[in-house]
Design a protein around this motif. Sequence first.
Motif, PDB file in Angstrom:
ATOM      1  N   ILE A 152       0.829  -1.143  -0.014  1.00 15.29           N
ATOM      2  CA  ILE A 152       0.005   0.077  -0.092  1.00 15.29           C
ATOM      3  C   ILE A 152       0.920   1.246   0.174  1.00 15.29           C
ATOM      4  N   SER A 153       2.095   1.171   0.742  1.00 14.40           N
ATOM      5  CA  SER A 153       2.774   2.291   0.826  1.00 14.40           C
ATOM      6  C   SER A 153       3.399   2.646  -0.503  1.00 14.40           C
ATOM      7  N   THR A 154       3.674   1.705  -1.143  1.00 10.35           N
ATOM      8  CA  THR A 154       4.423   1.788  -2.688  1.00 10.35           C
ATOM      9  C   THR A 154       3.386   2.173  -3.433  1.00 10.35           C
ATOM     10  N   ALA A 155       1.869   1.666  -3.427  1.00  8.91           N
ATOM     11  CA  ALA A 155       1.047   1.934  -4.445  1.00  8.91           C
ATOM     12  C   ALA A 155       0.552   3.450  -4.169  1.00  8.91           C
ATOM     13  N   ILE A 160       3.185  10.100  -4.628  1.00  2.78           N
ATOM     14  CA  ILE A 160       3.626  11.123  -3.744  1.00  2.78           C
ATOM     15  C   ILE A 160       4.878  11.493  -3.771  1.00  2.78           C
ATOM     16  N   SER A 161       5.828  10.359  -4.096  1.00  3.09           N
ATOM     17  CA  SER A 161       7.292  10.904  -3.792  1.00  3.09           C
ATOM     18  C   SER A 161       7.552  11.369  -5.332  1.00  3.09           C
ATOM     19  N   ALA A 162       6.868  11.026  -6.501  1.00  7.41           N
ATOM     20  CA  ALA A 162       7.162  11.548  -7.725  1.00  7.41           C
ATOM     21  C   ALA A 162       6.682  13.030  -7.685  1.00  7.41           C
ATOM     22  N   MET A 277       6.905  11.503 -13.165  1.00  7.03           N
ATOM     23  CA  MET A 277       5.425  11.282 -12.664  1.00  7.03           C
ATOM     24  C   MET A 277       4.841  10.189 -13.242  1.00  7.03           C
ATOM     25  N   MET A 278       5.006   9.820 -14.348  1.00  5.99           N
ATOM     26  CA  MET A 278       4.400   8.552 -14.897  1.00  5.99           C
ATOM     27  C   MET A 278       5.001   7.398 -14.320  1.00  5.99           C
ATOM     28  N   VAL A 279       6.242   7.365 -13.906  1.00  5.29           N
ATOM     29  CA  VAL A 279       6.896   6.145 -13.190  1.00  5.29           C
ATOM     30  C   VAL A 279       6.020   6.115 -11.880  1.00  5.29           C
ATOM     31  N   GLY A 280       6.053   7.200 -11.129  1.00  2.72           N
ATOM     32  CA  GLY A 280       4.897   7.202 -10.015  1.00  2.72           C
ATOM     33  C   GLY A 280       3.726   6.434  -9.986  1.00  2.72           C
TER      34      GLY A 280
END
Length: 436
Positions: A152-155, A160-162, A277-280
């Motif tokens: 979930i944190s990855t999803a 958010i990180s991006a 952003m797309m990677v995120g």
Amino acid sequence: MEESEVQKRTLRRISWRIIPFIMLLYFIAYIDRVNIGFASLTMNKDLGFTASMLGFGAGIFFWGYFLFEVPSNLVLHKVGARLWIARVMVTWGIISGAMAFVQGPTSFYVLRFLLGASEAGFFPGIILYLSYWFPARHRAGVTALFMGAAPISTALGSPISAALLEMNGVLGLAGWQWLFIIEAIPALILGVVVFFYMTDKPEQATWLKDDERNWLVSAMNAEVASKAAEAEHSFIRGMADKRVIALALIYFGTSAGLYTLGIWAPQIIKQLGMSSMMVGFLNAIPPTVSVVAMFFWSRHSDRTGERTWHVILACLLASAGLVIAGNASGVVGLIAALTLVNVGISCAKPPLWSMPTMFLSGAAAATGIATINSIGNLGGFAGPAMIGWIKDKTGSFTGGLYFVAALLVFSAVLTLLLARSQNRKDAVACAQAAGD
């Protein structure tokens, strides 16, 4: 076995009280462990890091984890989860935020090692904590919910990180620096919350009704007593039990797979020419699917009482996904392959973590769980470090993905061998009991 009304009510109440909160804690912990994967999309260029430097620095976290895991879990067993988890979170929040001020490889390696040392004890401490509150037959499902926080944190964390990377230049700081600073703040806040919210043992749970607390204390005491003749309790036994070492080696392969995804998936997707952003957004797809799969897989494991094949099949699925990912040439194929890896890794862990408390209790459970986690998590060093080294040597991620796939096959084989050994031991014990 038919559950009584008070049993159902108690399990429902402790589940709502404990599980969402520990999921939130692990959500933050996992983000702070692997946000280096997103930071590296721009940090590597700013600081001149090679793939080998990133892989080694990302993985050295687990050497700090390894060295301090068992002592940390023993302290938690002595002083209680409330105080120790609060200490862990505040410490790692400070060090995670300090990552924003890395100047080169040396400071990068030192801070990643210290981050691992500061976080040591958190994960096995929570696993141990759950064994105080939930009967064994419910533990895989509960553990799955807790561990569901990682995918979930990855999803949620990937987009958010991006987005935080887009803060490049604000107040003179790079986007990756803002990422580390902002994502460290929740750990500091939650560290304080833990101290006031957590309850160490069922006996202290004033938020339970009297009949609920009495049932839970009796049930957990009866479970400990039922294991007394065969379960190991001592500190030394927890570290030296052959089954503990075998489970640690099995966990080694699953950890290599998990942190290969956490550290390198953004880079693997980025090489297809995607924006950050797309990677995120793309990186959020596989863990979203895996959360659902993990829930149903662990529920099935609890319902059937079967652990071995639930671990084996999940490891083999993840291994196959890594091989496919190493040969994928398009976005759809790559994301599908990474989804297989996410599902396999996520599904393997809850039934695996239900095994040690079936034969360990007391101090042995504290040391045994910590031993499994500390040794096993060195896979989080081996996987990312080897992928970085092979990437620099060959210019491709393929060889490194094959290496991690082989580790997962090894985990599956070792799980089968451990189960067969335990079955032979049980058969001998039954024969001896019949003879008596």
